[in-house]
Structure formats: C-alpha cells, structure tokens
Design an enzyme around this catalytic site. Structure first.
Site, PDB file in Angstrom:
ATOM      1  N   ASP A   1      31.501  31.280   0.687  1.00 59.64           N
ATOM      2  CA  ASP A   1      30.862  30.525   2.117  1.00 59.64           C
ATOM      3  C   ASP A   1      29.359  30.461   1.241  1.00 59.64           C
ATOM      4  O   ASP A   1      28.823  32.079   1.502  1.00 59.64           O
ATOM      5  CB  ASP A   1      30.824  31.010   3.258  1.00 59.64           C
ATOM      6  CG  ASP A   1      30.444  29.897   4.182  1.00 59.64           C
ATOM      7  OD1 ASP A   1      29.412  29.029   3.838  1.00 59.64           O
ATOM      8  OD2 ASP A   1      30.587  30.334   5.024  1.00 59.64           O
TER       9      ASP A   1
ATOM     10  N   LYS B   1      21.081  22.262   5.080  1.00 56.90           N
ATOM     11  CA  LYS B   1      20.034  24.030   5.229  1.00 56.90           C
ATOM     12  C   LYS B   1      19.160  23.586   3.979  1.00 56.90           C
ATOM     13  O   LYS B   1      18.730  23.001   3.830  1.00 56.90           O
ATOM     14  CB  LYS B   1      21.258  25.179   5.122  1.00 56.90           C
ATOM     15  CG  LYS B   1      21.895  25.819   6.387  1.00 56.90           C
ATOM     16  CD  LYS B   1      22.788  26.989   6.298  1.00 56.90           C
ATOM     17  CE  LYS B   1      23.728  27.280   7.837  1.00 56.90           C
ATOM     18  NZ  LYS B   1      24.826  27.660   7.750  1.00 56.90           N
TER      19      LYS B   1
ATOM     20  N   ARG C   1      15.152  34.839  12.401  1.00 59.36           N
ATOM     21  CA  ARG C   1      14.601  34.840  10.849  1.00 59.36           C
ATOM     22  C   ARG C   1      13.764  33.763  10.435  1.00 59.36           C
ATOM     23  O   ARG C   1      13.372  32.548  10.835  1.00 59.36           O
ATOM     24  CB  ARG C   1      15.877  33.846  11.072  1.00 59.36           C
ATOM     25  CG  ARG C   1      17.305  35.054  11.433  1.00 59.36           C
ATOM     26  CD  ARG C   1      18.437  33.936  10.502  1.00 59.36           C
ATOM     27  NE  ARG C   1      18.531  32.736  10.700  1.00 59.36           N
ATOM     28  CZ  ARG C   1      19.514  31.868  10.419  1.00 59.36           C
ATOM     29  NH1 ARG C   1      20.400  32.743   9.436  1.00 59.36           N
ATOM     30  NH2 ARG C   1      20.016  30.316  10.730  1.00 59.36           N
TER      31      ARG C   1
END
Ligand SMILES: *Cc1c(COP(=O)(O)O)cnc(C)c1O
Length: 426
Positions: free
Chosen positions: A210, A236, A386
């Site tokens: 992935d 992303k 994050r």
C-alpha cells in the site's frame, strides 16, 4: 539553536532551495501553514487548469469529449498512467489509474489471491491503515474462509513501527500473499520494499504494498524490485484532490491473469465498443480497470503530475523532503523533547517517509491548539501529532514556525482550553 538563529538558518535554506519556486503554484487555507499534505495535498494551478479544461470540453463537446478532447477521455487513464509510472518505478502498462485505494486492494486480492490447502493465509500487520484489514477480512469471507484463521497480522514491538525481521519471520509456508504498507501512516516508518519482496519471493509468497503514504514522497522501484502488486490514493502527496481516482501497479509476470473483478473498461480499447459479452482484456494493468473512470477526478491528477515532471521527478523532491524532515526532527529534539514530545518517526533517512510524527500524551488537544494558532497538522490516535512538510509547497521556515508554535502551546498550556474528547475526530 535558539529560534532567532533557526529562523535565520531556515530563511537561508529557503533562498537556496531550487524547488521554492513551486510554492506559488499552490493555494491553501488563507493565513495557514499547511502541514497536512499527507492527508490531503493542496490544489495546484495545473490541477485546477486540467479540471477546468475537462469541464470546458464537457460543455462544448458533450459526448464528443471521449474521443475529441485535447487528451481524449477514453484513454485519459492510460495517459496519466504514463505520467505516474516513473513515480512507482514501473512501465506505463504496469500501472492502472482506477478506483480507490481500498477498491484496488479488493481487485488485486480478487486477481492474485490463490488459496491452496496448505497455503492460504493472507499476511498483514497490526499498524496498517484499517481499510486494508477490512478489505482483506471481507475478501476472505467472500472466498468462504474465516479471517480469524486465515488473516494474520504481524505485531509491532513498540506500537509504532514494524521490525522487518519480524515480518520476514512471519513469511511462513502457509502464507500465500502479503499486503504491507510502504510507509506507515502513523509513525512514518518506511519499510524496505525491495528486501521484503526478495524474502517473500524466496518463500513462494506473493507480495504487494500500500503506497498511499509513499507515492509522491518516496521513490519506488517496484518493477525492478519485483513486487507483485501495489495500490495507492492520489489525494495525499500527489495533490489530485479529495477522493481523486486511485491507482494500482501489477507486475508484468501477472499480466496473463484474468482480472478478478472484470468490467468493460478493462476490455482492450479497440474492442471495448464492440460490446461483446466475452471479456477481451486490455494488455497489462489496465485489464484491472472496471467501469467508466471518474474523468473529473482523473483530470486534476493529470495536472498535478505536471509539477512532478517540472520539478525534475521524484529524486530532487525526495532530497528536499528528507532535508525538511531532518530539520523538523532537529528542531523537535531541541525544543519539544524537553516538553514531553517524542519523535516516533525513524531517524535514519532511508527509514522514513514524508512526515514526522510527534507523540505526546496531550496530542489531541495540542493539535486543536495548533490549528487555532495557524498551523494545520493532523492527529492520529492515540497520541500522535503528524506534520508533513511537503517538498513542492512547504519551506524550512514553515518547520520553524510549527515548532515555535507547538512550544508556545505547551509552555503556555494553551491546549488546555480545548476539549479533551477524542471521539469527535475530524
Ligand atoms: C489514505 C490511505 C488509505 C485510504 O483508502 P481509500 O480507499 O482511498 O479511502 C488506505 N491505505 C492507506 C495506507 C492510506 O494511507
């Protein structure tokens, strides 16, 4: 290094940065420092222009857009696959622009999972993105197999990272297929895809990755490394927009296989409109296409990928990304570690992806406070902030600002006015 000095050094690094010119190609929330490109990349001018172009073609050509558009819609996915191929290190016909991450995993399992009596375990890990585990478990049930017996997850020793030796030790003779993340979405650990592929193949195991958290941030050499399959999203680091079309890679050795989930868009282009009930598969990975592609979400990907080419490909982008994350880690060690933050992202450059994860017991409230202070991070349970400094649109100065604000939020206890409830995660 005190903040004044860090700001001066960052300014010098930004001035010397050959990729800095790409910043103006992107727009994000006004007045915010955006460090969440590993969840949703920002809109770029070329992505917007490509979408506008297709909307215009729809307006003026109608059905004619399929064949008469500047890039005919009928083969737009193949065109974009050609742009994507260098980012995954594959030939264009090993790449499919289709579906979603999770849908593509379903397709790849349907195509490549071949349970036999002595070999029918699917191997995953306990830290992978939940959707992958859901897909694997439901796929096993569809095949009449019990996930409790046939889906096995390798455990993490520290709850944050995976030990490659543990993964390899789990490549036992009853495992038929393994699905692992290239970059772990929580800690940002980068696995050694080539080594895991070699070890899996030495034990007769089909292996795939992935790449949702690695594509566009980390170079891949999937074909040379021999991985059987991979899949990813485009919203992303690829900056193709919310819910944009996903992608998959299928190694050439599997091209003779029939698609597990077949549909007319997987039929060879020259035969697709013959409308035969016999499935005549396209050559290569496009055989795994299913239905009509979402052209309005393929177009922004086409535009967004132009910037990767203009930047000189993934190598200079990875170089800058590593410099940004190293800088962020250095600042965090100095200014945040004394406040209870722990850098949980591996420090070795070859071991991390594009984001830095900071663990803190108050991570949830700190994230809320950081957003309110004009920096967009994200939170991942149970305790991780994050921060993704993206090479195409973030700067060294952005990293200093994030750390400075984080430091203030904790020293002034500014996070305390935010609710502690973590259930209402955005
Ligand atoms: C983002 C992400 C997904 C998302 O799956 P979708 O089907 O696109 O919603 C899956 N896996 C990983 C590792 C991710 O980072």
């Amino acid at each position: 290094m005190p903040f004044a000095q860090a700001r001066a050094r960052a300014a010098a690094l930004d001035r010397a940065d050959p990729l800095a010119r790409f910043r103006t190609e992107f727009e994000g929330p006004a007045g915010q420092i955006y460090l969440d490109g590993n969840s949703l990349g920002l809109l770029s001018r070329p992505a917007e222009a490509a979408l506008q172009r297709v909307l215009g073609e729809w307006r003026t050509l109608g059905i004619g857009g399929w064949t008469e558009a500047a890039t005919p819609w009928v083969s737009l996915c193949e065109t974009v696959a050609g742009q994507l191929a260098p980012l995954v290190g594959a030939a264009a016909d090993e790449v499919g622009v289709t579906g979603s991450t999770t849908g593509n995993l379903h397709q790849l399992l349907a195509t490549l999972y071949r349970p036999e009596a002595a070999r029918r375990v699917i191997l995953g890990d306990e830290l992978n993105f939940p959707s992958d585990a859901h897909a694997i478990a439901s796929h096993l049930r569809l095949r009449g197999l019990d996930p409790a017996a046939h889906y096995r997850e390798v455990r993490s020793r520290d709850g944050r990272t995976l030990d490659e030796d543990d993964l390899i030790a789990a490549f036992t003779p009853d495992v038929q297929l393994a699905v692992l993340p290239a970059v772990l979405f929580t800690s940002g650990q980068l696995l050694d895809v080539a080594r895991l592929t070699r070890e899996a193949h030495a034990r007769g195991i089909v292996i795939g990755f992935d790449c949702s958290h690695s594509i566009g941030a980390v170079p891949h050499a999937l074909a040379a490394g021999g991985a059987d399959f991979a899949f990813w999203c485009s919203y992303k680091y690829l900056n193709a927009g919310p819910g944009a079309v996903g992608g998959l890679y299928l190694h050439r050795r599997h091209h003779p296989r029939s698609p597990g989930l077949a549909g007319w868009w997987g039929v060879a282009l020259e035969r697709r409109f013959a409308m035969s009930h016999t499935h005549e598969p396209a050559a290569g990975a496009p055989a795994l296409h299913v239905g009509t592609p979402p052209i309005l979400s393929v177009a922004p990907l086409q535009g967004a990928l132009e910037l990767f080419a203009a930047a000189g490909g993934i190598t200079p982008l990875r170089e800058k990304s590593l410099a940004l994350t190293a800088w962020l880690i250095e600042l965090a060690d100095m200014h945040l570690a004394p406040l209870g933050f722990t850098v949980v992202t591996p420090r070795a450059p070859g071991r991390r992806g594009g984001h830095v994860s900071l663990a803190h017991p108050e991570a949830w409230r700190i994230c809320q406070a950081l957003k309110a202070a004009g920096v967009v991070p994200d939170f991942r349970p149970p305790d991780v902030v994050r921060l993704a400094p993206v090479a195409l649109y973030n700067s060294y100065t952005d990293c200093v600002a994030a750390v400075e604000r984080l430091r203030h939020i904790v020293t002034a206890r500014a996070f305390e006015k935010f609710p502690a409830a973590r259930d209402s995660v955005t």
